[in-house]
Design an enzyme around this catalytic site. Structure first.
Site, PDB file in Angstrom:
ATOM      1  N   LYS A   1       0.831  -1.214   0.000  1.00 62.31           N
ATOM      2  CA  LYS A   1       0.000   0.000   0.000  1.00 62.31           C
ATOM      3  C   LYS A   1       0.865   1.263   0.000  1.00 62.31           C
ATOM      4  CE  LYS A   1      -3.017   3.003   0.282  1.00 62.31           C
ATOM      5  NZ  LYS A   1      -4.374   3.276   0.529  1.00 62.31           N
TER       6      LYS A   1
ATOM      7  N   CYS B   1      -3.459  10.941   1.558  1.00 62.10           N
ATOM      8  CA  CYS B   1      -2.828   9.649   1.273  1.00 62.10           C
ATOM      9  C   CYS B   1      -1.476   9.828   0.615  1.00 62.10           C
ATOM     10  CB  CYS B   1      -3.745   8.829   0.379  1.00 62.10           C
ATOM     11  SG  CYS B   1      -5.434   8.800   0.999  1.00 62.10           S
TER      12      CYS B   1
HETATM   13  N1  SAJ Z   1      -2.149  14.726  -8.750  1.00 59.94           N
HETATM   14  C1  SAJ Z   1      -1.317  15.454  -9.603  1.00 59.94           C
HETATM   15  N2  SAJ Z   1      -1.016  14.923 -10.818  1.00 59.94           N
HETATM   16  C2  SAJ Z   1      -1.487  13.711 -11.236  1.00 59.94           C
HETATM   17  C3  SAJ Z   1      -2.309  12.965 -10.346  1.00 59.94           C
HETATM   18  C4  SAJ Z   1      -2.619  13.504  -9.119  1.00 59.94           C
HETATM   19  O1  SAJ Z   1      -0.882  16.559  -9.272  1.00 59.94           O
HETATM   20  O2  SAJ Z   1      -1.165  13.317 -12.360  1.00 59.94           O
HETATM   21  C5  SAJ Z   1      -2.487  15.271  -7.421  1.00 59.94           C
HETATM   22  C6  SAJ Z   1      -3.980  15.499  -7.218  1.00 59.94           C
HETATM   23  O3  SAJ Z   1      -4.401  16.720  -7.781  1.00 59.94           O
HETATM   24  C7  SAJ Z   1      -4.085  15.468  -5.701  1.00 59.94           C
HETATM   25  C8  SAJ Z   1      -3.026  14.430  -5.316  1.00 59.94           C
HETATM   26  O4  SAJ Z   1      -2.156  14.322  -6.429  1.00 59.94           O
HETATM   27  O5  SAJ Z   1      -3.740  16.713  -5.145  1.00 59.94           O
HETATM   28  C9  SAJ Z   1      -3.580  13.071  -4.954  1.00 59.94           C
HETATM   29  O6  SAJ Z   1      -4.634  12.730  -5.826  1.00 59.94           O
HETATM   30  P1  SAJ Z   1      -4.807  11.272  -6.460  1.00 59.94           P
HETATM   31  O7  SAJ Z   1      -6.019  11.284  -7.309  1.00 59.94           O
HETATM   32  O8  SAJ Z   1      -3.547  10.841  -7.103  1.00 59.94           O
HETATM   33  O9  SAJ Z   1      -4.942  10.317  -5.206  1.00 59.94           O
HETATM   34  P2  SAJ Z   1      -5.855  10.273  -3.872  1.00 59.94           P
HETATM   35  O10 SAJ Z   1      -5.035  10.833  -2.759  1.00 59.94           O
HETATM   36  O11 SAJ Z   1      -7.200  10.852  -4.093  1.00 59.94           O
HETATM   37  O12 SAJ Z   1      -6.003   8.678  -3.719  1.00 59.94           O
HETATM   38  C10 SAJ Z   1      -4.829   7.854  -3.670  1.00 59.94           C
HETATM   39  C11 SAJ Z   1      -5.001   6.685  -4.652  1.00 59.94           C
HETATM   40  N3  SAJ Z   1      -3.717   5.995  -4.796  1.00 59.94           N
HETATM   41  C12 SAJ Z   1      -3.192   5.701  -6.006  1.00 59.94           C
HETATM   42  O13 SAJ Z   1      -3.718   6.044  -7.052  1.00 59.94           O
HETATM   43  C13 SAJ Z   1      -1.922   4.944  -6.031  1.00 59.94           C
HETATM   44  C14 SAJ Z   1      -6.088   5.728  -4.147  1.00 59.94           C
HETATM   45  O14 SAJ Z   1      -6.158   4.581  -4.977  1.00 59.94           O
HETATM   46  C15 SAJ Z   1      -5.782   5.312  -2.704  1.00 59.94           C
HETATM   47  O15 SAJ Z   1      -6.784   4.438  -2.189  1.00 59.94           O
HETATM   48  C16 SAJ Z   1      -5.756   6.585  -1.854  1.00 59.94           C
HETATM   49  O16 SAJ Z   1      -4.672   7.401  -2.324  1.00 59.94           O
HETATM   50  C17 SAJ Z   1      -5.535   6.192  -0.401  1.00 59.94           C
HETATM   51  O17 SAJ Z   1      -6.517   6.175   0.353  1.00 59.94           O
HETATM   52  O18 SAJ Z   1      -4.403   5.836  -0.040  1.00 59.94           O
END
Ligand code: SAJ
Length: 407
Positions: free
Chosen positions: A207, A261
């Site tokens: 994870k 996360c």
């Molecule tokens: N972000 C970027 N660029 C990207 C992707 C995301 O800047 O290309 C930013 C987003 O805007 C945000 C942050 O990253 O600020 C996190 O967003 P996210 O959509 O990547 O992830 P979370 O935090 O909403 O959810 C993540 C997910 N993990 C992965 O994709 C590996 C989710 O599957 C997990 O269950 C969750 O963390 C968790 O609970 O750990």
């Protein structure tokens, strides 16, 4: 007696408890907040997630889900409480106190043979610690093999939780093979994807690895965005083109990484191996420094105006959610409100009132009003409605697009 007792009715515990209940299991959800317990028992929700209201209502109305302040006897306990990190003299440390309290709270009701599952994202070794804590808490000569322990990390994406709860593959790591098998049987009641069994330490690290992988990849994109600014290259075009290579898949730059996360979990690895987790630590630092970079960019552009009107589009931590916690966009707007001589218009289609920190410092306006009045438009979150703003309007303003939606 219940089939499942879920400790913690937040973003993970509530959908999990509800889905088990809709599959016919008798579920009691436990939360320390009386308000949360009351709300759920009315079939309502205290958090926002698409369609969660429908699921919770169905679960409560079926008579299979109820919420309580204290745990009740059950054959399985699922722990879904927060695992933040704390800043201490020795650096960032995982805070496992919520898990420890959860274990203390179930100690009076657990029986030999019960299965105890940790869903919270946790440092490697936490499932073993949980077992140790429970044995210490039980004032009788209980043995570690009297109970079954497993880690089953949640992996669902905010905004698509209900879909992913059912369709994501799951990893289950038991302290014993029997614990893994028993947990697998339970999750099979609603999970339609594959379930992989391993040991608890590997499941914990898996994870943390998933979220660290994403953080490192976003840091790469964020670093590129800063380099490209210096080199006069359009980073969005660059990434689009580089990603046409069959083995390149760069993520998107943004104003920083938010949420509870991705911006937290890599620190668990760094805290465990501070001298060796060099790349993971640097990625965290790159992503954490991006919001300040954006603030400086806006201040520099604003210095060319006398009392500029700056429209900040988006306050949420990512696109199409209403969650403002741990949001780089919100932090940027707060900093601009403190530092900029001019007027800040904040535009966030998912809220009706500004958070306290921005009250009196910024004005919440509609998208139309924001773009009409602004000298400078700062796009912070790629919410769907912002994508429809006509190019013609943008061409007449100074635009800082941190998400590349108008590129
Ligand atoms: N972000 C970027 N660029 C990207 C992707 C995301 O800047 O290309 C930013 C987003 O805007 C945000 C942050 O990253 O600020 C996190 O967003 P996210 O959509 O990547 O992830 P979370 O935090 O909403 O959810 C993540 C997910 N993990 C992965 O994709 C590996 C989710 O599957 C997990 O269950 C969750 O963390 C968790 O609970 O750990």
């Amino acid at each position: 007696m219940y089939d499942v007792c879920v400790i913690g009715l937040g973003y993970i515990g509530l959908p999990t408890a509800s889905i088990f209940a809709t599959k016919g299991l008798k579920v009691v959800g436990v939360d320390v907040s009386a308000h949360v317990v009351e709300t759920i028992n009315k079939g309502q929700i205290h958090i926002h997630e698409p369609d969660l209201d429908i699921l919770v209502k169905a679960a409560v109305q079926s008579g299979n889900l109820c919420a309580k302040i204290k745990p009740e006897p059950a054959s399985t306990f699922i722990i879904a409480v927060p695992t933040p990190f704390l800043e201490s003299d020795e650096g960032l440390k995982p805070d496992l106190s919520y898990i420890q309290s959860a274990i203390r709270s179930i100690a009076p009701v657990v029986k030999k043979g019960d299965l105890i599952i940790l869903e919270s994202t946790s440092p490697v070794g936490t499932t073993e610690l949980m077992c140790q804590w429970l044995l210490e808490e039980l004032n009788d000569p209980a043995q570690s093999d009297d109970f079954l322990f497993a880690h089953c990390p949640e992996r669902i994406l905010p905004g698509q939780m209900l879909k992913e709860l059912v369709s994501n593959d799951r990893i289950i790591g038991g302290l014993t093979p029997q614990a893994s098998e028993q947990a697998k049987t339970l999750y099979e009641s609603f999970c339609s994807a594959e379930i992989f069994l391993t040991d608890a330490r590997t499941a914990e690290m898996a994870k943390l690895t998933e979220n660290s992988f994403r953080d490192v990849n976003i840091a790469f994109a964020n670093e590129l965005s800063i380099l490209c600014e210096d080199l006069s290259v359009d980073v969005w075009e660059l990434i689009r083109l580089a990603n046409r290579h069959p083995r390149v898949k760069i993520l998107q730059p943004g104003p920083g990484v938010g949420g509870h996360c991705i911006a937290v979990d890599p620190w668990f690895i760094v805290a465990a191996c501070p001298d060796k987790a060099r790349l993971i630590k640097t990625a965290r630092q790159v992503n954490d420094s991006k919001p300040k970079y954006v603030v400086d960019q806006v201040l520099e552009r604003a210095s060319r105006f006398k009392n500029p009107v700056v429209a900040c589009l988006g306050l949420a931590f990512k696109a199409d959610v209403d969650d403002l916690r741990e949001s780089p966009a919100r932090w940027i707007v707060e900093q601009l409100a403190e530092q900029l001589e001019g007027q800040i218009l904040a535009c966030e289609p998912h809220i009706t009132a500004l958070p306290k920190q921005l009250e009196g410092k910024a004005t919440l306006v509609s998208t139309d009003e924001a773009i009409k009045r602004a000298d400078i438009i700062v796009l912070l979150v790629d919410h769907k409605p912002f994508k429809k703003i006509p190019k013609r309007v943008l061409n007449e303003r100074v635009v800082i697009d941190t998400r590349g939606i108008w590129s």
